[in-house]
Design an enzyme around this catalytic site. Structure first.
Site, PDB file in Angstrom:
ATOM      1  N   ARG A   1     -20.600 -54.124   8.011  1.00  0.00           N
ATOM      2  CA  ARG A   1     -19.705 -55.249   8.360  1.00  0.00           C
ATOM      3  C   ARG A   1     -20.369 -56.586   8.105  1.00  0.00           C
ATOM      4  O   ARG A   1     -19.700 -57.557   7.700  1.00  0.00           O
ATOM      5  CB  ARG A   1     -19.310 -55.141   9.836  1.00  0.00           C
ATOM      6  CG  ARG A   1     -18.358 -56.251  10.311  1.00  0.00           C
ATOM      7  CD  ARG A   1     -17.079 -56.248   9.514  1.00  0.00           C
ATOM      8  NE  ARG A   1     -16.117 -57.211  10.030  1.00  0.00           N
ATOM      9  CZ  ARG A   1     -16.169 -58.541   9.796  1.00  0.00           C
ATOM     10  NH1 ARG A   1     -17.148 -59.037   9.062  1.00  0.00           N
ATOM     11  NH2 ARG A   1     -15.238 -59.327  10.315  1.00  0.00           N
ATOM     12  N   GLU A   2     -21.663 -56.667   8.302  1.00  0.00           N
ATOM     13  CA  GLU A   2     -22.361 -57.938   8.141  1.00  0.00           C
ATOM     14  C   GLU A   2     -22.572 -58.312   6.672  1.00  0.00           C
ATOM     15  O   GLU A   2     -22.392 -59.469   6.284  1.00  0.00           O
ATOM     16  CB  GLU A   2     -23.720 -57.887   8.848  1.00  0.00           C
ATOM     17  CG  GLU A   2     -23.646 -57.926  10.364  1.00  0.00           C
ATOM     18  CD  GLU A   2     -23.304 -59.310  10.897  1.00  0.00           C
ATOM     19  OE1 GLU A   2     -23.220 -60.270  10.107  1.00  0.00           O
ATOM     20  OE2 GLU A   2     -23.115 -59.422  12.126  1.00  0.00           O
ATOM     21  N   SER A   3     -22.977 -57.354   5.843  1.00  0.00           N
ATOM     22  CA  SER A   3     -23.414 -57.713   4.486  1.00  0.00           C
ATOM     23  C   SER A   3     -22.937 -56.782   3.382  1.00  0.00           C
ATOM     24  O   SER A   3     -23.251 -57.010   2.226  1.00  0.00           O
ATOM     25  CB  SER A   3     -24.938 -57.754   4.441  1.00  0.00           C
ATOM     26  OG  SER A   3     -25.469 -56.443   4.655  1.00  0.00           O
TER      27      SER A   3
ATOM     28  N   TYR B   1     -14.015 -58.120  14.181  1.00  0.00           N
ATOM     29  CA  TYR B   1     -15.386 -57.737  13.820  1.00  0.00           C
ATOM     30  C   TYR B   1     -15.780 -56.445  14.532  1.00  0.00           C
ATOM     31  O   TYR B   1     -16.275 -55.489  13.908  1.00  0.00           O
ATOM     32  CB  TYR B   1     -16.302 -58.892  14.207  1.00  0.00           C
ATOM     33  CG  TYR B   1     -17.793 -58.641  14.113  1.00  0.00           C
ATOM     34  CD1 TYR B   1     -18.479 -58.882  12.930  1.00  0.00           C
ATOM     35  CD2 TYR B   1     -18.520 -58.227  15.226  1.00  0.00           C
ATOM     36  CE1 TYR B   1     -19.864 -58.689  12.847  1.00  0.00           C
ATOM     37  CE2 TYR B   1     -19.886 -58.039  15.160  1.00  0.00           C
ATOM     38  CZ  TYR B   1     -20.561 -58.282  13.961  1.00  0.00           C
ATOM     39  OH  TYR B   1     -21.919 -58.092  13.894  1.00  0.00           O
TER      40      TYR B   1
END
Length: 230
Positions: free
Chosen positions: A127-129, A215
């Protein structure tokens, strides 16, 4: 008197010859140094202007391959699930198959080091990168776990684009979030919100901010998919 007159005549004659000699003699040349003038660079309008090379474009940071993690057979199986899930995502062109396998191994290795469920840890990175070790957000968060500089420094990360350092620091930070809400009914959800927004925001409202909901939902769904992977 005659003697004095004679002396005076001789004196006058001597001065006359001295003046005539001064008129005909050449002056001794005096060497002088030219004034020191600081050299100025030619102006841009001059035909002789110095060509200054244009600033070179910044190249993408070289990918630092992680140290091959020595995983057990069970951990290797979990890494294979992370790898399989990652292959379903739209990945950056710089992430080749070899690199993705190493990232998957390292995710499992550092998740185990910090006692974090590896599927949840991999979902966080997804999810972050999207598993891109060179990712940089508009807010200057960097690397796989998208660490901002202050957090990276606090976690002992000197190079956020280094795969091992970033994963170690990111999971160390997430472990801190889990510990803050240890015993809370929604420990994982609160920890994920704290990772995204900072723990103070979550503590102040004792809630999960609405902006964090998509998120958190994505990460939970990713983790479930990874666990069920083959």
């Amino acid at each position: 008197m005659k003697t004095a007159a004679a002396v005076l005549v001789v004196f006058l004659i001597f001065n006359v010859f001295k003046k005539e000699d001064a008129k005909t003699s050449k002056a001794f040349p005096v060497e002088t140094r030219p004034p020191v003038v600081e050299q100025q660079a030619p102006s841009g309008d001059s035909g002789d202007s110095v060509q200054v090379p244009a600033e070179q474009p910044k190249t993408q940071a070289a990918i630092r391959y992680p140290v091959n993690a020595n995983l057990s057979a069970e951990a290797s199986a979990r890494s294979a699930k992370v790898y399989g899930f990652a292959k379903t995502m739209k990945l950056d062109s710089s992430i080749n198959d070899e690199l993705l396998r190493k990232i998957s191994d390292s995710i499992v290795f550092y998740a185990d080091k910090h006692n974090i469920d590896s599927a949840l840890a991999a979902a966080l990175i997804a999810r972050e990168s999207r598993f891109n070790p060179n990712a940089v957000s508009p807010s200057a968060a960097k690397g796989l776990g998208q660490l901002i500089d202050s957090t990276a420094s606090n976690m002992g990360v000197s190079d956020p684009f280094n795969i091992d350092q970033n994963l170690d620091g990111s999971f160390k930070y997430f472990r801190q979030m889990l510990d803050i809400w240890q015993g809370h009914d929604n420990q994982m959800v609160m920890a994920l919100a704290g990772y995204l927004t900072g723990p103070r925001v979550v503590k102040d409202c004792n809630c999960v901010p609405d902006s964090s909901q998509p998120y958190i939902t994505d990460i939970i769904n990713y983790a479930e998919t990874i666990r069920g992977g083959k």
